[in-house]
Design a protein around this motif. Structure first.
Motif, PDB file in Angstrom:
ATOM      1  N   ALA B  26       0.838  -1.212   0.000  1.00 14.64           N
ATOM      2  CA  ALA B  26       0.000   0.000   0.000  1.00 14.64           C
ATOM      3  C   ALA B  26       0.869   1.258   0.000  1.00 14.64           C
ATOM      4  CB  ALA B  26      -0.928  -0.007   1.215  1.00 14.64           C
ATOM      5  N   LEU B  27       1.913   1.292   0.835  1.00 16.23           N
ATOM      6  CA  LEU B  27       2.729   2.515   0.882  1.00 16.23           C
ATOM      7  C   LEU B  27       3.552   2.668  -0.400  1.00 16.23           C
ATOM      8  CD1 LEU B  27       3.238   5.011   2.636  1.00 16.23           C
ATOM      9  CD2 LEU B  27       5.356   3.949   3.379  1.00 16.23           C
ATOM     10  N   ARG B  28       3.998   1.561  -0.977  1.00 13.15           N
ATOM     11  CA  ARG B  28       4.727   1.658  -2.261  1.00 13.15           C
ATOM     12  C   ARG B  28       3.845   2.298  -3.306  1.00 13.15           C
ATOM     13  NH1 ARG B  28       9.115  -2.641  -2.550  1.00 13.15           N
ATOM     14  NH2 ARG B  28       9.176  -2.204  -4.784  1.00 13.15           N
ATOM     15  N   VAL B 127      13.125   4.252   2.819  1.00 13.66           N
ATOM     16  CA  VAL B 127      13.449   3.760   4.164  1.00 13.66           C
ATOM     17  C   VAL B 127      12.205   3.086   4.777  1.00 13.66           C
ATOM     18  CG1 VAL B 127      14.300   4.337   6.466  1.00 13.66           C
ATOM     19  CG2 VAL B 127      15.201   5.558   4.481  1.00 13.66           C
ATOM     20  N   ALA B 128      11.054   3.720   4.620  1.00 17.18           N
ATOM     21  CA  ALA B 128       9.815   3.138   5.168  1.00 17.18           C
ATOM     22  C   ALA B 128       9.557   1.762   4.551  1.00 17.18           C
ATOM     23  CB  ALA B 128       8.633   4.069   4.922  1.00 17.18           C
ATOM     24  N   ASP B 129       9.872   1.630   3.271  1.00 21.00           N
ATOM     25  CA  ASP B 129       9.676   0.342   2.595  1.00 21.00           C
ATOM     26  C   ASP B 129      10.615  -0.727   3.159  1.00 21.00           C
ATOM     27  OD1 ASP B 129       8.449  -1.242   0.444  1.00 21.00           O
ATOM     28  OD2 ASP B 129      10.494  -1.299  -0.342  1.00 21.00           O
ATOM     29  N   LEU B 130      11.863  -0.334   3.427  1.00 23.44           N
ATOM     30  CA  LEU B 130      12.806  -1.279   4.044  1.00 23.44           C
ATOM     31  C   LEU B 130      12.315  -1.705   5.431  1.00 23.44           C
ATOM     32  CD1 LEU B 130      16.257   0.333   3.117  1.00 23.44           C
ATOM     33  CD2 LEU B 130      15.272  -1.790   2.194  1.00 23.44           C
ATOM     34  N   MET B 131      11.714  -0.749   6.145  1.00 27.48           N
ATOM     35  CA  MET B 131      11.194  -1.070   7.482  1.00 27.48           C
ATOM     36  C   MET B 131      10.029  -2.054   7.379  1.00 27.48           C
ATOM     37  SD  MET B 131      11.471   2.713   9.242  1.00 27.48           S
ATOM     38  CE  MET B 131      11.325   2.242  10.977  1.00 27.48           C
ATOM     39  N   ALA B 132       9.167  -1.828   6.392  1.00 24.03           N
ATOM     40  CA  ALA B 132       8.025  -2.734   6.224  1.00 24.03           C
ATOM     41  C   ALA B 132       8.515  -4.120   5.814  1.00 24.03           C
ATOM     42  CB  ALA B 132       7.060  -2.172   5.182  1.00 24.03           C
ATOM     43  N   GLU B 133       9.560  -4.145   4.980  1.00 22.64           N
ATOM     44  CA  GLU B 133      10.158  -5.432   4.590  1.00 22.64           C
ATOM     45  C   GLU B 133      10.713  -6.135   5.833  1.00 22.64           C
ATOM     46  OE1 GLU B 133      13.762  -5.116   2.280  1.00 22.64           O
ATOM     47  OE2 GLU B 133      13.378  -7.009   1.239  1.00 22.64           O
ATOM     48  N   ASP B 155      15.356   6.739  12.914  1.00 22.19           N
ATOM     49  CA  ASP B 155      16.127   7.979  13.046  1.00 22.19           C
ATOM     50  C   ASP B 155      16.366   8.608  11.670  1.00 22.19           C
ATOM     51  OD1 ASP B 155      16.274   7.607  15.762  1.00 22.19           O
ATOM     52  OD2 ASP B 155      18.289   6.734  15.742  1.00 22.19           O
ATOM     53  N   ALA B 156      16.638   7.761  10.675  1.00 18.79           N
ATOM     54  CA  ALA B 156      16.848   8.282   9.313  1.00 18.79           C
ATOM     55  C   ALA B 156      15.582   8.974   8.812  1.00 18.79           C
ATOM     56  CB  ALA B 156      17.258   7.150   8.368  1.00 18.79           C
ATOM     57  N   ILE B 157      14.430   8.372   9.092  1.00 18.21           N
ATOM     58  CA  ILE B 157      13.152   8.984   8.684  1.00 18.21           C
ATOM     59  C   ILE B 157      12.969  10.337   9.380  1.00 18.21           C
ATOM     60  CG2 ILE B 157      10.634   8.799   8.912  1.00 18.21           C
ATOM     61  CD1 ILE B 157      11.178   6.754   6.975  1.00 18.21           C
ATOM     62  N   ASP B 158      13.302  10.396  10.665  1.00 15.23           N
ATOM     63  CA  ASP B 158      13.166  11.663  11.397  1.00 15.23           C
ATOM     64  C   ASP B 158      14.080  12.735  10.803  1.00 15.23           C
ATOM     65  OD1 ASP B 158      11.325  10.426  13.015  1.00 15.23           O
ATOM     66  OD2 ASP B 158      12.685  10.135  14.705  1.00 15.23           O
ATOM     67  N   ASP B 159      15.316  12.341  10.439  1.00 16.38           N
ATOM     68  CA  ASP B 159      16.231  13.304   9.804  1.00 16.38           C
ATOM     69  C   ASP B 159      15.655  13.812   8.489  1.00 16.38           C
ATOM     70  OD1 ASP B 159      18.063  13.068  11.824  1.00 16.38           O
ATOM     71  OD2 ASP B 159      19.368  11.646  10.770  1.00 16.38           O
ATOM     72  N   LEU B 160      15.086  12.891   7.710  1.00 13.30           N
ATOM     73  CA  LEU B 160      14.518  13.291   6.423  1.00 13.30           C
ATOM     74  C   LEU B 160      13.323  14.232   6.636  1.00 13.30           C
ATOM     75  CD1 LEU B 160      14.796   9.833   4.647  1.00 13.30           C
ATOM     76  CD2 LEU B 160      15.869  11.959   3.836  1.00 13.30           C
ATOM     77  N   TYR B 193       4.085   6.102  10.049  1.00 15.07           N
ATOM     78  CA  TYR B 193       4.185   4.740   9.488  1.00 15.07           C
ATOM     79  C   TYR B 193       5.439   4.067  10.050  1.00 15.07           C
ATOM     80  CZ  TYR B 193       4.209   1.229   5.587  1.00 15.07           C
ATOM     81  OH  TYR B 193       4.207   0.084   4.815  1.00 15.07           O
ATOM     82  N   ALA B 194       6.553   4.813  10.021  1.00 16.34           N
ATOM     83  CA  ALA B 194       7.818   4.283  10.544  1.00 16.34           C
ATOM     84  C   ALA B 194       7.727   4.024  12.051  1.00 16.34           C
ATOM     85  CB  ALA B 194       8.959   5.247  10.232  1.00 16.34           C
TER      86      ALA B 194
END
Lengths: 217, 217
Positions: B26-28, B127-133, B155-160, B193-194
């Motif tokens: 869904a997010l992809r 990054v969110a996709d890698l997390m879902a994986e 943390d990477a998502i927060d930086d982005l 989501y993350a």
């Protein structure tokens, strides 16, 4: 055994009511922080969120303990599992009140919300407070009609959020992107707080009627 | 009895993996809708969210049924209750993907996100996709280290997200309040989501080690 089970349920309900009162007080204080740039109020909300989280963990432990010791089935089991959902919603309402407080604190000593938006936030906070009051009452006195009223109050919150956006998207909006972003996120915090109150109302309906809870988005 | 219980747990895990795969897809698709103003993709995400909600209700029913029939205690009970938390997080991840799709659809045929923000959203989505994986894998193969890696990705998502705000709050930001509001809310959807993926990682750690889950805010 049966008596013990009832005592367990009363203890769980007591914890949920304490949580509901705490998240209600948190949003009231966070709103004061927001509308009057009151740093002390904001800090108090941020400090006290840990208390809500601690009660959440107590509910979890008590529910697991009840299931393990009493092995409830059917309606009895449904009641204790519903308590878990309610505590998760309440925990999140506490987080959202904390987000409001954090926004106020980040902008201090400036007000996070310009004068044009303050009356709308004041109204959103008033409706959200009535909703928190209602769920506190519902947890002590389950009532299908009162739960349905939460839906109407949620609609009022949604209308107020739309009104916020209308003001911010007007061509004459003088405050630029930063204030608009804060306004939009704050609007969303109140709106999500109200959504969780509606979820709790639905859980209470499920508890009373056995009709499944519709999934909120 | 024991065999039946194991079969129940396998069935619950299978449902959770199906949900995790669905919210990843869904997010992809929602990201495609967002970055290429693809209305069809947006509509597909909105239509399919009901499937995630339906699996959520299956998990609820299966867990209640398992507790009632098998009366699990201690670690066994913990596992089935954790499944409830995980499914609630997954259900919310589905909602958040739907929110991204709705924003894309509301702005169609204009793109919801201006060119300056697209690379950052693309990275957040990756990054969110890698997390879902990762959570899909974790649900099949619990692993404390992999769960901890989710924190770093968060943390990477927060930086982005901070980078997004930096662009929007620059004095040269040419798009005004409306686009900034969309950008801020979209950033929050990916960030939440993350957060839910991290929650799931924590639930898996709890499942393996018995150490309590810290409450996210």
């Amino acid at each position: 055994m049966r008596e013990e089970y009832q005592a367990d349920l009363i203890e769980v309900s007591r914890l949920l009511v304490t949580m509901a009162e705490a998240v209600r007080a948190a949003l009231r204080k966070a709103t004061t922080a927001l509308l009057t740039a009151d740093l002390k109020a904001a800090e108090a909300v941020m400090e006290r969120d840990a208390e809500v989280d601690a009660i959440y963990e107590q509910v979890e432990a008590k529910v697991a303990d009840t299931i393990a010791r009493q092995a409830p089935v059917a309606g009895d089991l449904r009641r204790v599992i519903t308590a878990l959902h309610i505590s998760a919603d309440l925990e999140r309402m506490g987080d959202l009140a904390e987000h409001v407080a954090k926004t106020a604190s980040r902008r201090h000593p400036s007000p996070a919300v310009p004068a044009e938006l303050r009356p709308t936030f004041k109204q959103m906070a008033e409706v959200a407070d009535l909703m928190a009051e209602k769920i506190t009452a519902l947890l002590q006195n389950p009532d299908v009609n009162a739960a349905a009223e939460l839906e109407k109050q949620d609609d009022a919150i949604d209308d107020l959020e739309r009104h916020l956006f209308k003001i911010m998207l007007d061509d004459d909006w003088p405050y630029g992107a930063e204030t608009a972003i804060d306004g939009a996120l704050l609007g969303r915090f109140y709106e999500r707080y109200a959504d969780h109150a509606v979820n709790i109302g639905e859980h209470v309906i499920y508890l009373i009627t056995g009709e499944p809870v519709s999934s909120q988005s």
